[in-house]
Motif scaffolding. Sequence first.
Motif, PDB file in Angstrom:
ATOM      1  N   SER A 170       0.835  -1.188   0.000  1.00 52.36           N
ATOM      2  CA  SER A 170       0.000   0.000   0.000  1.00 52.36           C
ATOM      3  C   SER A 170       0.883   1.257   0.000  1.00 52.36           C
ATOM      4  CB  SER A 170      -0.914  -0.068   1.225  1.00 52.36           C
ATOM      5  OG  SER A 170      -1.330   1.180   1.599  1.00 52.36           O
ATOM      6  N   GLN A 171       1.946   1.227   0.788  1.00 49.34           N
ATOM      7  CA  GLN A 171       2.850   2.369   0.820  1.00 49.34           C
ATOM      8  C   GLN A 171       3.557   2.561  -0.531  1.00 49.34           C
ATOM      9  OE1 GLN A 171       5.451   2.336   4.153  1.00 49.34           O
ATOM     10  NE2 GLN A 171       5.661   4.556   4.000  1.00 49.34           N
ATOM     11  N   MET A 172       3.918   1.442  -1.151  1.00 50.69           N
ATOM     12  CA  MET A 172       4.564   1.509  -2.467  1.00 50.69           C
ATOM     13  C   MET A 172       3.633   2.199  -3.484  1.00 50.69           C
ATOM     14  SD  MET A 172       5.527  -1.728  -4.868  1.00 50.69           S
ATOM     15  CE  MET A 172       3.895  -1.872  -5.581  1.00 50.69           C
ATOM     16  N   LEU A 173       2.355   1.777  -3.480  1.00 49.72           N
ATOM     17  CA  LEU A 173       1.386   2.372  -4.405  1.00 49.72           C
ATOM     18  C   LEU A 173       1.184   3.859  -4.103  1.00 49.72           C
ATOM     19  CD1 LEU A 173      -1.079  -0.609  -4.406  1.00 49.72           C
ATOM     20  CD2 LEU A 173      -0.379   0.558  -6.492  1.00 49.72           C
ATOM     21  N   HIS A 174       1.053   4.204  -2.823  1.00 52.42           N
ATOM     22  CA  HIS A 174       0.906   5.608  -2.421  1.00 52.42           C
ATOM     23  C   HIS A 174       2.059   6.451  -2.952  1.00 52.42           C
ATOM     24  CE1 HIS A 174      -2.121   5.337   0.937  1.00 52.42           C
ATOM     25  NE2 HIS A 174      -2.393   6.482   0.360  1.00 52.42           N
ATOM     26  N   ASN A 175       3.274   5.939  -2.759  1.00 54.21           N
ATOM     27  CA  ASN A 175       4.439   6.730  -3.149  1.00 54.21           C
ATOM     28  C   ASN A 175       4.511   6.911  -4.666  1.00 54.21           C
ATOM     29  OD1 ASN A 175       4.977   6.735  -0.466  1.00 54.21           O
ATOM     30  ND2 ASN A 175       6.843   5.521  -0.561  1.00 54.21           N
ATOM     31  N   LEU A 176       4.251   5.827  -5.425  1.00 49.06           N
ATOM     32  CA  LEU A 176       4.358   5.932  -6.881  1.00 49.06           C
ATOM     33  C   LEU A 176       3.257   6.823  -7.461  1.00 49.06           C
ATOM     34  CD1 LEU A 176       5.315   2.293  -7.957  1.00 49.06           C
ATOM     35  CD2 LEU A 176       6.783   4.321  -7.918  1.00 49.06           C
ATOM     36  N   ILE A 177       2.007   6.603  -7.004  1.00 42.26           N
ATOM     37  CA  ILE A 177       0.905   7.410  -7.550  1.00 42.26           C
ATOM     38  C   ILE A 177       1.040   8.858  -7.047  1.00 42.26           C
ATOM     39  CG2 ILE A 177      -1.602   7.619  -7.805  1.00 42.26           C
ATOM     40  CD1 ILE A 177      -1.738   4.558  -7.213  1.00 42.26           C
ATOM     41  N   GLY A 178       1.445   8.985  -5.770  1.00 44.14           N
ATOM     42  CA  GLY A 178       1.652  10.327  -5.195  1.00 44.14           C
ATOM     43  C   GLY A 178       2.703  11.110  -5.978  1.00 44.14           C
ATOM     44  N   ASN A 179       3.797  10.462  -6.360  1.00 49.03           N
ATOM     45  CA  ASN A 179       4.836  11.145  -7.148  1.00 49.03           C
ATOM     46  C   ASN A 179       4.291  11.565  -8.510  1.00 49.03           C
ATOM     47  OD1 ASN A 179       6.858  11.092  -5.293  1.00 49.03           O
ATOM     48  ND2 ASN A 179       7.997   9.418  -6.220  1.00 49.03           N
ATOM     49  N   ALA A 180       3.537  10.650  -9.151  1.00 50.06           N
ATOM     50  CA  ALA A 180       2.976  10.988 -10.471  1.00 50.06           C
ATOM     51  C   ALA A 180       2.063  12.211 -10.349  1.00 50.06           C
ATOM     52  CB  ALA A 180       2.212   9.795 -11.038  1.00 50.06           C
ATOM     53  N   MET A 181       1.346  12.308  -9.216  1.00 49.44           N
ATOM     54  CA  MET A 181       0.474  13.466  -9.003  1.00 49.44           C
ATOM     55  C   MET A 181       1.294  14.736  -8.732  1.00 49.44           C
ATOM     56  SD  MET A 181      -2.356  11.566  -6.657  1.00 49.44           S
ATOM     57  CE  MET A 181      -3.467  12.950  -6.404  1.00 49.44           C
ATOM     58  N   LYS A 182       2.420  14.560  -8.026  1.00 49.60           N
ATOM     59  CA  LYS A 182       3.261  15.729  -7.698  1.00 49.60           C
ATOM     60  C   LYS A 182       4.010  16.239  -8.920  1.00 49.60           C
ATOM     61  CE  LYS A 182       5.869  14.120  -4.409  1.00 49.60           C
ATOM     62  NZ  LYS A 182       6.712  13.790  -3.263  1.00 49.60           N
ATOM     63  N   HIS A 236      12.869  -0.769  -1.679  1.00 46.22           N
ATOM     64  CA  HIS A 236      13.000  -1.790  -0.651  1.00 46.22           C
ATOM     65  C   HIS A 236      11.774  -2.712  -0.592  1.00 46.22           C
ATOM     66  CE1 HIS A 236      16.519   0.462   0.691  1.00 46.22           C
ATOM     67  NE2 HIS A 236      16.873  -0.676   1.255  1.00 46.22           N
ATOM     68  N   VAL A 237      10.579  -2.141  -0.810  1.00 42.00           N
ATOM     69  CA  VAL A 237       9.372  -2.985  -0.824  1.00 42.00           C
ATOM     70  C   VAL A 237       9.449  -3.964  -1.998  1.00 42.00           C
ATOM     71  CG1 VAL A 237       6.862  -2.990  -1.133  1.00 42.00           C
ATOM     72  CG2 VAL A 237       7.918  -1.253   0.316  1.00 42.00           C
ATOM     73  N   VAL A 238       9.849  -3.464  -3.159  1.00 40.65           N
ATOM     74  CA  VAL A 238       9.936  -4.327  -4.344  1.00 40.65           C
ATOM     75  C   VAL A 238      10.958  -5.439  -4.102  1.00 40.65           C
ATOM     76  CG1 VAL A 238      10.565  -4.403  -6.793  1.00 40.65           C
ATOM     77  CG2 VAL A 238       9.166  -2.526  -5.938  1.00 40.65           C
ATOM     78  N   GLU A 239      12.083  -5.089  -3.530  1.00 40.82           N
ATOM     79  CA  GLU A 239      13.118  -6.110  -3.266  1.00 40.82           C
ATOM     80  C   GLU A 239      12.619  -7.148  -2.281  1.00 40.82           C
ATOM     81  OE1 GLU A 239      16.743  -4.251  -2.071  1.00 40.82           O
ATOM     82  OE2 GLU A 239      17.304  -3.793  -4.140  1.00 40.82           O
ATOM     83  N   ARG A 240      11.920  -6.687  -1.241  1.00 43.25           N
ATOM     84  CA  ARG A 240      11.438  -7.648  -0.249  1.00 43.25           C
ATOM     85  C   ARG A 240      10.442  -8.611  -0.888  1.00 43.25           C
ATOM     86  NH1 ARG A 240       7.486  -7.615   4.603  1.00 43.25           N
ATOM     87  NH2 ARG A 240       8.013  -9.719   5.256  1.00 43.25           N
ATOM     88  N   HIS A 241       9.698  -8.135  -1.891  1.00 43.50           N
ATOM     89  CA  HIS A 241       8.730  -8.996  -2.567  1.00 43.50           C
ATOM     90  C   HIS A 241       9.362  -9.751  -3.740  1.00 43.50           C
ATOM     91  CE1 HIS A 241       5.954  -6.655  -0.163  1.00 43.50           C
ATOM     92  NE2 HIS A 241       5.018  -7.542  -0.431  1.00 43.50           N
ATOM     93  N   ARG A 242      10.675  -9.677  -3.852  1.00 42.54           N
ATOM     94  CA  ARG A 242      11.425 -10.353  -4.926  1.00 42.54           C
ATOM     95  C   ARG A 242      10.909  -9.917  -6.297  1.00 42.54           C
ATOM     96  NH1 ARG A 242      13.410 -10.939  -0.599  1.00 42.54           N
ATOM     97  NH2 ARG A 242      14.311 -12.851   0.223  1.00 42.54           N
ATOM     98  N   GLY A 243      10.534  -8.640  -6.372  1.00 41.67           N
ATOM     99  CA  GLY A 243      10.030  -8.117  -7.637  1.00 41.67           C
ATOM    100  C   GLY A 243      11.089  -7.318  -8.368  1.00 41.67           C
ATOM    101  N   GLN A 244      10.637  -6.560  -9.352  1.00 47.07           N
ATOM    102  CA  GLN A 244      11.560  -5.763 -10.143  1.00 47.07           C
ATOM    103  C   GLN A 244      10.966  -4.385 -10.405  1.00 47.07           C
ATOM    104  OE1 GLN A 244      13.048  -7.822 -13.645  1.00 47.07           O
ATOM    105  NE2 GLN A 244      13.389  -5.826 -14.612  1.00 47.07           N
ATOM    106  N   LEU A 245      11.810  -3.368 -10.361  1.00 50.78           N
ATOM    107  CA  LEU A 245      11.354  -1.993 -10.619  1.00 50.78           C
ATOM    108  C   LEU A 245      12.049  -1.469 -11.870  1.00 50.78           C
ATOM    109  CD1 LEU A 245       9.963   0.705  -9.634  1.00 50.78           C
ATOM    110  CD2 LEU A 245      12.077   1.165  -8.389  1.00 50.78           C
ATOM    111  N   ASP A 246      11.269  -1.006 -12.841  1.00 53.42           N
ATOM    112  CA  ASP A 246      11.850  -0.411 -14.060  1.00 53.42           C
ATOM    113  C   ASP A 246      11.319   1.005 -14.228  1.00 53.42           C
ATOM    114  OD1 ASP A 246      13.245  -2.761 -15.231  1.00 53.42           O
ATOM    115  OD2 ASP A 246      11.213  -3.594 -15.179  1.00 53.42           O
ATOM    116  N   ILE A 247      12.222   1.924 -14.511  1.00 50.15           N
ATOM    117  CA  ILE A 247      11.801   3.317 -14.698  1.00 50.15           C
ATOM    118  C   ILE A 247      12.140   3.731 -16.119  1.00 50.15           C
ATOM    119  CG2 ILE A 247      11.948   5.667 -13.772  1.00 50.15           C
ATOM    120  CD1 ILE A 247      13.377   4.453 -11.310  1.00 50.15           C
ATOM    121  N   THR A 248      11.127   4.215 -16.846  1.00 49.10           N
ATOM    122  CA  THR A 248      11.421   4.769 -18.171  1.00 49.10           C
ATOM    123  C   THR A 248      10.891   6.190 -18.191  1.00 49.10           C
ATOM    124  OG1 THR A 248       9.406   3.683 -18.901  1.00 49.10           O
ATOM    125  CG2 THR A 248      11.444   2.708 -19.650  1.00 49.10           C
ATOM    126  N   SER A 249      11.671   7.086 -18.789  1.00 48.49           N
ATOM    127  CA  SER A 249      11.270   8.476 -18.746  1.00 48.49           C
ATOM    128  C   SER A 249      11.768   9.222 -19.962  1.00 48.49           C
ATOM    129  CB  SER A 249      11.842   9.124 -17.475  1.00 48.49           C
ATOM    130  OG  SER A 249      11.308  10.416 -17.347  1.00 48.49           O
TER     131      SER A 249
END
Length: 272
Positions: free
Chosen positions: A152-164, A230-243
Motif C-alpha cells: 500500500s505504501q509503495m502504491l501511495h508513493n508511486l501514484i503520489g509522485n505521479a500526481m506531484k 526496498h518494498v519491491v526487493e522484499r517482494h522479490r520483484g523488479q522496478l523499471d523506470i522509463t522516462s
Amino acid sequence: ARDRRWEMRVSPTASGARVVELIDHSEGAATERMRVDFVANASHELRTPLASILGFAETLEEAGDDPELRSRFLGIMMAEARRMQRLVEDLLSLSRIEADKYRLPDRPIDVAQLMDEICAELRRTGTARVGDITCQALTGLPPVLGDRAQLSQMLHNLIGNAMKYGRAGTPVDVRLEPGATGGVRLTVTDQGEGIAPEHLPRLTERFYRVDTGRSRSLGGTGLGLAIVKHVVERHRGQLDITSRVGIGTSFAVTLPATTAPPTGTGPGALSS
Ligand code: ADP
C-alpha cells in the motif's frame, strides 16, 4: 584485511603543507560510508525544519500578541512540524522494511483491489493539480504473496509522485496486468517533466532528488522511491523506470506470483 583496497591520495594545502589521505575502497567500507552519509543526511533534513520552528517560536515570544503575526507564524511552525513528522514516518517505514528484508511476505494480496482503494483515496485527498487518475486492472489476475501495508505504501508513493510531478491538468494512468512470467505488473505513468537519463541510476537512493527545492516545496521527503525500492526487493520483484524529458515518466513494478520461493533464498539474493 584481505578485501581492503587502499588508495593513498596526497593533496597540497593553501599553506604549502601536504595532506595525505588513506581511502579504503573495500565493500565493507562502501557500506559503512553509505551508513554514515545516511545518518548525516537524515540529521541535516531534520535540523532545517527544527531550526525554523525554534526561530519562529523565539520571535513569537518577543513579538507579543499581534494576532495577525501570531497566526502567520503558528501556520509556518505547524507546516514545518508536519514536514518533520513525514520525514520521521518515512525513516521509520524504511527501517521496518529493512528489518524485514530476509523474511518473505506471506499473505495472499489482491493487488487490484488494493490499487482501487488507493486510487480512490488519492482522488479524494490528493491535490487537484493533475487531471484524472485512471485506474485499470485486467480481470482474473492472480493474488500475490505480499505484505499489505508495504504494498500500500509503495502504491501511495508511486501514484503520489505521479500526481506531484505530473503536469497540471494531465491524467495519471495506473494499470495492472499479468506479468510476463506470472504474477502481476503494475505501471504508473504520468505526463510530467520527465527525468533526464543521468539521474535514473541514482533515483532510488535515499534523499536523492533531481530538484531539491521543488521536492521540498511539494512536501517531499526524498525517501519515497527508496521505500518503493526496498518494498519491491522484499517482494522479490523488479522496478523499471522509463522516462522522456518533457513527455513523462513510467514506473513499472513486477511482482512474482504466489508460488513459494525456493528455500535457500538467502541474503545473497538481495542487492542492497
Ligand atoms: P520526493 O519526496 O523528493 O518526491 P522520492 O524518493 O519519491 O522523493 O523521489 C526522488 C526524486 O525523483 C524526486 O525528488 C524527483 O526529483 C524525482 N521523481 C520521482 N518521481 C518522479 C516523477 N513521476 N516524475 C519526475 N520526477 C520524479
